[in-house]
Design a protein around this motif. Structure first.
Motif, mmCIF file in Angstrom:
data_model
loop_
_atom_site.group_PDB
_atom_site.id
_atom_site.type_symbol
_atom_site.label_atom_id
_atom_site.label_comp_id
_atom_site.label_asym_id
_atom_site.label_seq_id
_atom_site.Cartn_x
_atom_site.Cartn_y
_atom_site.Cartn_z
ATOM 1 N N LYS A 177 0.176 6.599 38.989
ATOM 2 C CA LYS A 177 0.667 5.419 39.512
ATOM 3 C C LYS A 177 0.700 5.663 41.076
ATOM 4 O O LYS A 177 0.485 4.788 41.779
ATOM 5 N N LYS B 185 -2.775 5.466 42.422
ATOM 6 C CA LYS B 185 -3.114 3.993 42.697
ATOM 7 C C LYS B 185 -2.452 3.496 44.096
ATOM 8 O O LYS B 185 -3.346 2.804 44.717
ATOM 9 N N GLU B 186 -1.399 4.018 44.152
ATOM 10 C CA GLU B 186 -0.589 3.487 45.325
ATOM 11 C C GLU B 186 -1.497 3.788 46.539
ATOM 12 O O GLU B 186 -1.814 3.171 47.512
ATOM 13 N N ILE C 231 -8.291 3.511 36.824
ATOM 14 C CA ILE C 231 -6.977 4.070 36.991
ATOM 15 C C ILE C 231 -5.891 3.171 36.319
ATOM 16 O O ILE C 231 -4.950 3.555 35.677
ATOM 17 N N GLU C 232 -5.872 1.672 36.207
ATOM 18 C CA GLU C 232 -5.266 0.931 35.910
ATOM 19 C C GLU C 232 -5.061 1.116 34.312
ATOM 20 O O GLU C 232 -3.881 1.094 33.609
ATOM 21 N N LEU D 174 -9.884 1.397 40.918
ATOM 22 C CA LEU D 174 -8.507 1.017 40.620
ATOM 23 C C LEU D 174 -8.396 0.432 39.334
ATOM 24 O O LEU D 174 -7.301 0.671 38.350
#
Lengths: 75, 515
Positions: free
Chosen positions: A64, A67-68, A10-11, A7
């Motif tokens: 995004k 990530k979700e 990815i962020e 995460l």
């Protein structure tokens, strides 16, 4: 690699694609202005940079979503 | 990415020696003629004071022109290269990135935070130093710090300005280096790896400064003018200062060695240009500084005239205050720096007196046409044979050196014009600096402030009015001394052209004009 690490990567990629790249591109416009490169050539480079910005925004959207998905998978 | 592009060879470079000789000759000739004219028997005390003031204004310009030419000669003789230490992946020293903010818009701080997060450097800690006076800004910063997992630091004291909050943060920071960024400065990913490698090469290097360039050039005329001014400063002038080991810290886009900084007691909280002040102290202690002329960070120019004037007022007042200290140090500790360093600090510290020079030079044709105070411009032979060659050669060299770095005349002249236009602000600021009247540290406004009212521009309007009046009187008196009067009318016309640009620079930013 833990989910948290994933995460975090990815962020970072989202920041880069969503905010940093458009921001760098704005600065690069100024670089072009001072570069001494001919105006026509500048315009070509600028339009290429705009394309890069669009694709970057698209990538940000995909990241995004990813990530979700990861967050939902975690739950 | 390298910016600016490397110096290209051109006609100027090939003929630089001959041009330098020509320039030096015109300078000497001009100075000699001016000195002679000062000693012409004076009529009365008013005339003598006028001549002295006028000559001082010109002498000041001459000294700074000479300084600029010496800088160009220095830069020309040296092929610029930087020493980088090779550092293994796990040996990069710890760096604290300081982002001091005061009442800054959240979106702006967020962009900068992201730029800092994305710096290609593992061993870094980011400190958001929140010095806002309004609680909603503090809350925004806290939210950003949580979102981006960076350190939030709220200083306890509220009276030390930027210097104070950084000093307070330095007390808890244990890292080898600190890098400072203003809220609107965005470093590119390679910033730290390059500047740290330079600083690590020699432990005597106290700081590595990179250019502070503005990218919002299309936002408003003043933003473009300010960007031009920055570009002029961050080329030959800064490179030459670096050669003489007198490049000063510009407060942002800079990497500082914490030990060196602490060895001079940190930043001076009484100074509103703490960056300039600390540089003098570091150099006096024998430390070195490097100017790394590669654009590794970009920021925002002030977008309104009022924001720009606030910035210039602070720089002028603070720098002049430090000049007073530099002069004191020069007499009390002359050996603490080399002559070349004192000279550069004298030039930097006195630069803002240029406002006085412009006032005296503008007053010359006005006084001649309105009150018949004699001016040497009335003699066409002196004007054509001495002043014109001097003026043209200075302008030629300036624009030719900038051309070598790919700047065009059209990109430069408005920046040059802006420097002379802000003389009323510089005059007041230098008086404040000289008398030690404390100015509050004011962050350059970045919010969308409107343009200045017509009334607040009264110094420029008054000068335009006087110049127009002088032109009219000049035509009325034309038969008395046609050539002398025409020369002075032309000067007034030039000054009207120059002064009227204040209204051009006072335009609202583009995004406000369309609302």
């Amino acid at each position: 690699m833990s989910n948290e690490e994933r995460l975090s990567i990815i962020e970072k990629a989202v920041y880069m694609a969503d905010i940093a790249i458009p921001n760098y591109l704005q600065h690069l416009e100024a670089v072009l202005f001072w570069s001494g490169i001919k105006k026509e050539k500048q315009e070509t480079i600028l339009s290429d940079l705009k394309m890069l910005e669009h694709s970057s925004k698209r990538r940000a959207k995909n990241l995004k979503e990813l990530k979700e998905n990861l967050l939902n998978y975690d739950q | 990415m390298d910016f600016p592009l490397s110096k290209s060879k051109n006609l100027f470079l090939e003929y630089s020696y001959r041009i330098s000789v020509l320039l030096l000759s015109t300078l000497i000739l001009y100075l000699a003629a001016r000195l002679l004219l000062v000693f012409v028997p004076a009529r009365d005390i008013f005339y003598v004071s006028f001549i002295v003031a006028f000559f001082s204004g010109e002498a000041f310009m001459l000294v700074h022109t000479l300084g600029f030419m010496m800088n160009i000669a220095k830069v020309d003789r040296k092929v610029f290269s930087y020493n980088f230490k090779e550092i293994k992946n796990d040996e990069w020293p710890q760096v604290a990135l300081l982002l001091p903010v005061r009442n800054e818009p959240k979106e702006l701080v967020e962009k900068t935070t992201i730029s800092l997060k994305l710096l290609d450097y593992e061993n870094k800690k980011i400190y958001l130093i929140e010095d806002s006076t309004q609680e909603d800004f503090v809350a925004d910063s806290k939210e950003l710090a949580e979102k981006y997992r960076i350190n939030f630091f709220r200083p306890q004291r509220i009276d030390g300005g930027k210097a104070g909050v950084i000093n307070e943060a330095l007390q808890i920071i244990q890292d080898k280096y600190v890098a400072i960024f203003d809220a609107d400065q965005h470093p590119f990913p390679s910033f730290l790896k390059e500047t740290v490698a330079i600083a690590e090469y020699d432990s005597n290097i106290a700081f590595v400064q990179t250019p502070q360039l503005y990218s919002n050039i299309h936002a408003s005329p003043i933003a473009k003018g300010a960007a031009m001014q920055q570009s002029i400063f961050f080329e030959n002038i800064c490179e030459a200062k670096s050669i003489s080991n007198s490049m000063f810290c510009c407060g942002t886009n800079v990497l500082l060695r914490k030990d060196s900084l602490m060895s001079v007691g940190g930043f001076d909280e009484a100074s509103i240009t703490e960056d300039f002040d600390v540089s003098v102290k570091l150099h006096m202690k024998g430390h070195a500084s490097i100017y790394y002329n590669h654009a590794r960070a970009f920021g925002m120019a002030p977008e309104t005239l009022s924001a720009y004037l606030t910035q210039q007022r602070r720089w002028a007042s603070g720098t002049t205050r430090t000049l007073v200290n530099v002069i004191k140090y020069f007499f009390s500790k002359p050996r603490s720096m080399k002559m070349g360093q004192w000279w550069e600090y004298f030039l930097s510290g006195s630069y803002y007196f240029i406002g006085w020079s412009f006032l005296f030079l503008m007053a010359c044709p006005l006084l001649f046409l309105l009150f018949d105070v004699p001016a040497y411009f009335t003699n066409p032979i002196i004007f054509v044979t001495i002043f014109i060659p001097y003026y043209l050669s200075v302008a030629l060299i300036f624009f030719a050196t900038m051309k070598r770095r790919n700047y065009r005349f059209s990109q430069m002249y408005k920046g040059v014009l802006l420097s002379s236009l802000i003389f009323p602000v510089l005059i007041i600021a230098t008086i404040r600096g000289l008398t030690g009247r404390q100015m509050e540290f004011k962050v350059t406004p970045k919010s969308k402030s409107p343009n200045m009212s017509f009334l607040s521009l009264w110094p420029w309007t008054l000068m335009i009015f006087l110049n127009v009046l002088a032109v009219m009187v000049g035509f009325w008196r034309l038969s008395e001394n046609p050539s002398g009067i025409i020369i002075n009318i032309l000067w007034c016309a030039y000054h009207i052209f120059l002064l009227s640009h204040i209204y051009y620079f006072n335009q609202s930013p583009n995004y406000l004009r369309n609302i």
